[in-house]
Design an enzyme around this catalytic site. Sequence first.
Site, short mmCIF file in Angstrom:
data_model
loop_
_atom_site.label_atom_id
_atom_site.label_comp_id
_atom_site.label_asym_id
_atom_site.label_seq_id
_atom_site.Cartn_x
_atom_site.Cartn_y
_atom_site.Cartn_z
N GLU A 41 0.87 -1.10 -0.12
CA GLU A 41 0.13 -0.19 0.08
C GLU A 41 0.77 1.15 -0.22
OE1 GLU A 41 -3.70 1.93 2.81
OE2 GLU A 41 -2.40 0.20 3.34
N LYS A 111 -9.24 2.43 -2.95
CA LYS A 111 -9.41 1.85 -1.41
C LYS A 111 -10.76 2.21 -1.02
CE LYS A 111 -7.34 1.17 3.10
NZ LYS A 111 -6.17 1.53 3.94
N CYS A 147 -5.38 -3.11 2.06
CA CYS A 147 -5.24 -3.21 3.25
C CYS A 147 -6.83 -3.44 4.14
CB CYS A 147 -4.40 -2.21 3.89
SG CYS A 147 -3.66 -2.47 5.59
#
Length: 537
Positions: A41, A111, A147
């Site tokens: 990330e 994300k 994540c």
Amino acid sequence: MLIAAAQLNQTVADFDANRARIVEAASDASARGVGILLTPELSLCGYPPEDLLLRPAFIDRCESSLALLGEQIASLPIDVIVGLPRRGKHGKLYNAAVWLRGGKPLAWYHKQALPNYDVFDEKRYFDPGQESCVVESFGKRFALLICEDFWTDEACKPLQDLRPDAVLVLNASPFHINKQSQRLDVARKHLSARGLAMLSANLVGGQDELVFDGCSFALERTGTLHHQAQAFEPDLLVMSVDELKQGFAPTPVPLRIASEEEQVWRALVLGTRDYVLKNKFPGVLIGLSGGIDSAVTLAIAVDALGAERVRAVMMPSQYTADISWIDSRDMVARLGVRYDEYPIKGLFESYLAILADDFNGKAQDATEENLQARIRGTILMALSNKHGSLVLTTSNKSESAVGYATLYGDMAGGFAVLKDVYKTLVYRLAAYRNELSEIIPMRIIERPPSAELRPDQTDQDSLPPYDVLDSIIQRYMESNLSGDQLSIGGIDDATIQRVVRLIQVNEYKRRQAAVGVRVTPRAWGRDWRYPITSGWR
């Protein structure tokens, strides 16, 4: 078909070095026949960039760095997935992943789940993505997540209908004790339970108070651990997509759970090394006392940096016991670090002479004790200024909780190695390190802890036993318990109330303390934000 996860030690805003590590990993993976390389990330800019994300020039640099990266990998026959912030319409900013083929963006993913708890503050900077992303490559289909996405049903559930061959997850997941077991449990709950294979690429290395342990991993669609990268070291994890998809592995990887002491020791070593070297300090200074905290700090520093970058300074007063001198000399001889002794008795007496009229008629108390600590802090900071070395403070989490440290004295310094380590764990760490090689004299471990600021002083003159103290702190600070919930068998209410009161009134000290490595689920730092001025009791 082979796929790989590059476990990289990146630095926030060090674009040239970050890009070079991605290029090196892509070249290495390509030479090994890998078709797709996954990176962590925000791998291009480092994690977490914090308020740098609010600066347009920083986002500009991310974009130009991505263009340079594309040029550098354009000739490699490998797809590379990179993390970076991405501008959107109407002033939006996304935590993004870009799929590069021939160095050109093939697809973007934003994300969706933005964590805003503990050490995370992503809603301050990013807007959430709204769509899943599946990319076809080498005859296979891959979904992207970043994540926190795989910790939520909202981001994972749509992938069940899309049926990718594997889910690729860019991670910047900070370490705390036993964090890897938690990651695997969550991945199995949200992805394996849906028959989805996954590969995660996690950051490794220290970034201010955070340390990333790596441990990138791959789970087959059945939830069996297929591969796991090294802990606390850069690594390149290579595997077959078909084995992940089919839920078949000739040799499934057993999950090795290191002891808590090993996990914490390696985290502290890595966090200390990266803080010192990434900030370009030539070395470190430690005020050695003959006690357990400074001994463990010294041992970590040497493991992190080598003896040649570490200097220990003993500053005895008239209250320093002979065994403190002897044990300190013994330990530095075992480690081979530079060692100096600067007695402070004369300086202390000079201070008392200057203040004699003002102190006349008043009994000695913590004032005189703190003077000694501040003299020592002044000497260490003078040596730091002159030689450029970073002062490592030696206070632990238990002492920070109740204010058992002197502001501008033993709290003076730039990095607090043991900031998130309970006193009881300090002893366990000393025993663990001595199992590898006995570098800490046993008498340092066995003798009663003392600040040695007055005759015959021990810590337990002022504090409950450390096992009692640490139990109260953990329940109050990490678990947010209060009132009757804090009652622990055998501990009286008065002791509990006193410890909680000390935690509350010493917030002003902790706010001025040096940054230090986070190793528990909640540390004194970015995930503890309490007001100093408050009527809360």
